[in-house]
Design a protein around this motif. Structure first.
Motif, PDB file in Angstrom:
ATOM      1  N   ILE A 118      43.776  48.127  34.747  1.00 22.96           N
ATOM      2  CA  ILE A 118      43.512  49.043  33.644  1.00 22.96           C
ATOM      3  C   ILE A 118      44.521  50.169  33.754  1.00 22.96           C
ATOM      4  CG2 ILE A 118      41.849  50.606  32.580  1.00 22.96           C
ATOM      5  CD1 ILE A 118      39.628  48.913  33.769  1.00 22.96           C
ATOM      6  N   LEU A 127      39.315  39.545  29.310  1.00 25.01           N
ATOM      7  CA  LEU A 127      40.466  40.407  29.534  1.00 25.01           C
ATOM      8  C   LEU A 127      40.762  40.565  31.032  1.00 25.01           C
ATOM      9  CD1 LEU A 127      42.408  42.004  27.703  1.00 25.01           C
ATOM     10  CD2 LEU A 127      41.022  44.041  28.166  1.00 25.01           C
ATOM     11  N   ILE A 184      38.475  41.739  34.542  1.00 23.31           N
ATOM     12  CA  ILE A 184      39.522  42.748  34.465  1.00 23.31           C
ATOM     13  C   ILE A 184      40.069  43.071  35.854  1.00 23.31           C
ATOM     14  CG2 ILE A 184      38.019  44.769  34.651  1.00 23.31           C
ATOM     15  CD1 ILE A 184      40.878  44.463  32.136  1.00 23.31           C
ATOM     16  N   LEU A 209      44.709  45.366  30.784  1.00 21.97           N
ATOM     17  CA  LEU A 209      44.701  46.290  29.650  1.00 21.97           C
ATOM     18  C   LEU A 209      45.742  47.364  29.953  1.00 21.97           C
ATOM     19  CD1 LEU A 209      43.529  47.476  27.029  1.00 21.97           C
ATOM     20  CD2 LEU A 209      41.841  48.683  28.434  1.00 21.97           C
ATOM     21  N   ILE A 266      36.893  46.978  22.355  1.00 20.49           N
ATOM     22  CA  ILE A 266      37.571  46.409  23.533  1.00 20.49           C
ATOM     23  C   ILE A 266      36.533  45.992  24.578  1.00 20.49           C
ATOM     24  CG2 ILE A 266      39.081  47.027  25.483  1.00 20.49           C
ATOM     25  CD1 ILE A 266      40.782  48.626  23.582  1.00 20.49           C
TER      26      ILE A 266
END
Length: 955
Positions: A333, A306, A330, A309, A300
């Motif tokens: 998370i 990304l 990102i 997540l 990952i």
């Protein structure tokens, strides 16, 4: 108020009164008689098809289709685009225009149509299968409407289709396999419907598909392996279904995927170790609320694009080995509710790699098995970080003061860990913080005064620690606080008066299990919105303040384990919403008040005090399982289950009356008797005199009118005359030629289940009820139309004030303003909440209370925290008749019968009428609760109203 409740002002209060019989709601309009489309072809075919489209529109607030007329060529009509060569219609674009109606099947005659855009409206009924004749159609956008039925299989004939958007509707059935013929389709969005069945492998034939969104349906079965054939697929959304099995390996071959959303299903298995290399362009990865197991793949770390997540609520285990440093984009998370953690000394090192995530906004590690300390580097996390949740783990050590560098933090949850040491004074630097939860740790020392700098704070949770010293008075600066939890600490001193001046407190004030002393100050009367007050197990003393009675929103009141003395104030009878009251282990004296039996308590604990006298036997006192009076040695009586001694019967002393006393009592008794008899005779004579004229007056007052006359008055029930819609029909403006009078005609849709019953109920209600807030009925019509169909209508006086929705526009300065009339608007709208059915229920409840009391919510009598809702709430059940509109009471009194058993019958009737009035007021109160979650569901409102109606009709 949103239009679903207040379609038009003239009938708004009228509909509320009809709720005594049946609740009205907006439904799918009855189609008007469509103009026949001639098979003429060419431009004329397009013009007629557009007029047929217009005819199915029942509500057009922006005047889009109402302007479609012969004054302009149809190619110049709003929302219509034509081709330059043949002047044929190529696009209909009326998205987000507030239209209400159904989609005419004659749209299928627009043979040159390439785009049909009806999204963000309120189109109802089925999607016409005639759309399958539009062989040039490329774009079908019907999302965010109220379409019903299935997706037409005939769309498979529209071979040019590239875009199908039918999300956010009420569609049912399966996704038609016939759609496999649409080889040019690139976008298929069917999310947020009620589609069922398995996701068929035919999807693999849609070779051009880039987006497949089918989330929020009822799909079941396995994810078909054939999805791996869609080499152009970039977005796959299948979340919130009932899909099961494992994720097919073929999915990992879709290297173009940017969105993979599979959350809220029943999927299991582990993730492919090489997911980071196989799906290199992944931006959104959502698999939360499934049954995935195993470790989070190290690969990952390679998902450099990304953004989100989200793997929460699974069974992932082991050490977090992901290096987040390379995930530059990102933002979110979410690893919550797994079993992540290995117990290794360095297992929190991954936190340091997060420092390089400069766009990180949301980090949630809640409810895992993480052990260790928070590194000082936590203060170097992204300056954009808004939410940091690492609660319910096994973290220890002190709280790094560097955490106070996260200046944009709004939510900080560290509860249910084993942090120790002091709360950093620098916590006051987090000026944007709204929720601070440090409870259930091992923090010690004083509560920092700097917390008073957190002026935006909504919730403060510091309970179950070892904090000591006094409660800082600076908390009084946090004027937006809804909740304060300081329970189970070692706090001492008096409770600062400043806390009791926080009128914003509406959820909870919990100070229990400390060493607080002094009295409960009279300023407690400021907490008029508070639901829970817990000051139990402290060293508080003094009398229970009368001001507590102003806290009329209280549901849970815990005062046990203190040294309060004196008696329970009679003023506490005002706490009608109280559910749990614990006053045990104090020094309260006097008798147990009877009024406690009149409050709908579910738990009452008065044990271990100094009460004396007889225990009541009404209300909560009839249920031994929910009350406790143990440890009061001088009480007696009560229900047998309490096993208390019987109360001694005192012999009454003989009273010697003089002749004067006897004469006075005798004369008074005779006068009372004469007065009662005279009143009964007067009522009987009045009734007899009125009876003969009732029928003739009704016949004279309500003359019948023909269907033809109503048809003419409303210009053929033209959409231009439509002024509103209700559950069982529509209301039109009409003008009678002979009288020149303007009326409102309510036409019932007899195809709707219950419409005939509603017509009869409204007639019965209007025959019996007269009220200043109700529109006057002129006449009714029960006939047949020109096709021989049954026809029912009511004719009212026309009120020219327009709709409440239009009056809303007066009070708002932008589209983001509060929508609703002052006094009727739900409180949450003032906090920026979206318009919702909960808000409609609130408005409905206020209007219902207005009908019953005759008082508007803006009445000048309402001040100092008292409003229409609290007035009604405090009156339930014993004082309801005192707040009712006298017009309602007078109408009832005029119908008292004078029969032989007049006293008993009048009393029975009065009791039944009071029961009816109390029930209706209760419904109004339940609908107008301040918290949306506490309001009665609208389906329950219907059930309760029908139940009240049935009981009343039986008597």
């Amino acid at each position: 108020m949103s239009p679903s409740i207040s379609s038009f002002h003239s009938f708004h209060v009228q509909q509320v009164c009809f709720a005594f019989v049946i609740l009205l709601h907006v439904i799918t309009p009855t189609p008007l008689i469509a103009t026949a489309i001639k098979s003429t072809g060419g431009n004329e075919t397009d013009r007629l098809a557009l007029l047929a489209f217009k005819q199915k529109i029942m509500y057009d607030p922006q005047g889009v289709v109402s302007s479609w007329n012969d004054s302009f060529h149809f190619c110049e009509w709003d929302g219509v685009t034509c081709g330059r060569l043949h002047s044929r219609v190529t696009v209909i674009d009326v998205g987000s225009r507030g239209l209400v109606g159904t989609l005419s099947p004659y749209v299928g005659n627009l043979s040159f149509l390439r785009g049909l855009r009806l999204y963000n409206n309120t189109f109802k009924g089925e999607i016409p299968p005639e759309l399958g004749r539009l062989f040039r159609l490329r774009e079908l956008r019907l999302g965010n409407n109220s379409f019903e039925g299935g997706i037409p299989a005939t769309l498979s004939r529209c071979f040019e289709l590239k875009h199908i958007g039918v999300a956010y509707n009420n569609l049912i059935g399966k996704i038609p396999t016939e759609l496999s013929s649409l080889s040019k389709l690139t976008y298929l969005a069917v999310h947020v419907n009620n589609l069922t069945g398995e996701l068929s492998s035919f999807i693999g034939n849609l070779s051009s598909l880039k987006t497949l969104s089918a989330s929020c349906n009822l799909l079941e079965g396995a994810i078909p392996d054939a999805l791996g054939q869609l080499r152009n697929l970039t977005e796959l959304g299948l979340g919130e279904n009932s899909l099961s099995g494992m994720v097919p390996f073929s999915i990992y071959n879709l290297s173009t995927l940017t969105v993979l959303s599979l959350s809220d299903n029943q999927l299991h298995g582990s993730l492919q170790p090489g997911i980071g290399m196989m799906l290199p362009h992944l931006q959104i990865f959502e698999i939360s609320r499934n049954f995935f197991t195993g470790v989070l793949p190290l690969s990952i770390s390679n998902l450099s694009e990304l953004i989100t997540l989200q793997v929460g609520f699974n069974n992932f285990t082991g050490k977090i080995t992901i290096n987040f440093g390379g995930l530059k984009n990102i933002r979110r998370i979410l690893l919550y509710y797994n079993k992540l953690g290995s117990g290794e000394p360095d297992e929190m090192n991954f936190m340091s790699s997060l420092v390089n995530c400069s766009n990180l906004e949301y980090l949630e590690l809640t409810a895992n098995l993480l052990r260790g300390i928070l590194p000082n580097s936590i203060g170097n996390l992204s300056s954009k970080l808004v939410v940091l949740l690492v609660d319910q783990n096994f973290l220890f050590g002190t709280l790094p003061s560097t955490i106070c560098n996260l200046e944009n933090l709004r939510t900080l949850w560290l509860y249910y860990n084993t942090f120790r040491g002091i709360i950093p004074t620098a916590i006051g630097n987090l000026k944007k913080l709204q929720r601070l939860a440090l409870n259930t740790n091992d923090f010690s020392g004083k509560i920092p005064n700097s917390i008073g700098n957190l002026s935006l704070l909504l919730g403060l949770y510091l309970g179950n620690n070892r904090l000591e010293g006094t409660i800082p008075s600076s908390l009084g600066n946090c004027q937006k606080l809804l909740t304060i939890e300081l329970f189970e600490n070692n706090l001492s001193g008096t409770i600062p008066i400043q806390i009791f001046r926080l009128s914003s407190l509406s959820i909870e004030l919990s100070l229990s299990q400390n060493h607080l002393s002094g009295t409960l100050p009279s300023e407690v009367d400021n907490l008029i919105n508070l639901a829970t007050l817990d000051i139990s197990i402290n060293n508080l003393s003094g009398d229970i303040p009368n001001g507590l009675s102003k806290c009329t929103s209280l549901e849970f009141l815990h005062m046990e384990g203190n040294s309060f003395h004196g008696s329970i104030p009679a003023s506490l009878r005002a706490l009608k919403g109280l559910r749990v009251f614990d006053l045990s282990r104090n020094n309260i004296t006097g008798q147990i008040p009877e009024f406690l039996g009149q409050i709908a308590l579910t738990s009452l604990n008065l044990s271990f005090n100094n009460f004396e006298g007889e225990v009541p036997i009404t209300g909560v006192f009839t249920n031994a399982s929910v009350i406790s009076v143990a440890g009061n040695s001088r009480i007696c009586g009560g229900i047998s289950e309490l096993k208390l001694p019987r109360c001694a019967i005192k012999k009454s002393k003989e009273v010697k009356m003089s002749l004067a006393h006897i004469l006075i009592i005798s004369v008074a008794s005779i006068l009372v008797g004469i007065t009662l008899i005279s009143s009964f005779v007067f009522c009987w004579v009045k009734k007899k005199r009125k009876a003969p004229s009732t029928g003739s007056q009704m016949e004279e007052q309500f003359l019948r009118v023909s269907y033809q006359r109503l048809l003419k008055a409303t210009n053929g029930f033209s959409p231009d005359n439509l002024i509103g819609a209700g559950s069982f029909g529509y209301v039109y403006k009409g003008i009678f030629d002979q009288e020149g009078s303007t009326v409102a005609v309510k036409v019932f849709n007899l195809l709707r289940h219950g419409a005939s019953k509603s017509f009869m109920a409204e007639c019965e209600t209007l025959r019996n009820i007269r009220h200043r807030n109700l529109l006057k009925i002129i006449t009714s019509c029960s006939s047949v139309d020109f096709q021989g169909n049954d026809f029912r209508a009511l004719v009212y006086e026309f009120m020219p004030n327009g709709s409440l929705e239009r009056l809303t526009d007066t009070f708002q300065s932008s589209s983001n303003g509060i929508r609703g009339t002052i006094g009727y608007t739900a409180p949450e709208y003032g906090l920026g909440s979206e318009i919702s059915t909960d808000g409609d229920v609130y408005s409905y409840g206020i209007c219902l209370l207005e009908i019953m009391t005759g008082r508007r919510p803006t009445d000048g009598m309402f001040r100092d925290g008292i409003n229409l809702h609290s007035l009604a709430r405090m009156a339930i059940p014993d004082n309801v008749m005192e707040i009712l509109d006298q017009v309602l009471l007078n109408n009832n009194e005029e119908e008292v019968d004078a029969t032989e058993n007049m006293t008993r019958q009048c009393q029975n009737r009065a009791n039944k009428m009071k029961e009816f009035m109390v029930s209706v007021v209760k419904i109004g109160v339940a609908c107008s609760m301040e918290s949306p979650q506490e309001r009665m569901d609208i389906s329950n409102v219907v059930h309760e109203l029908e139940s009240v109606r049935d009981k009343l009709l039986q008597h």
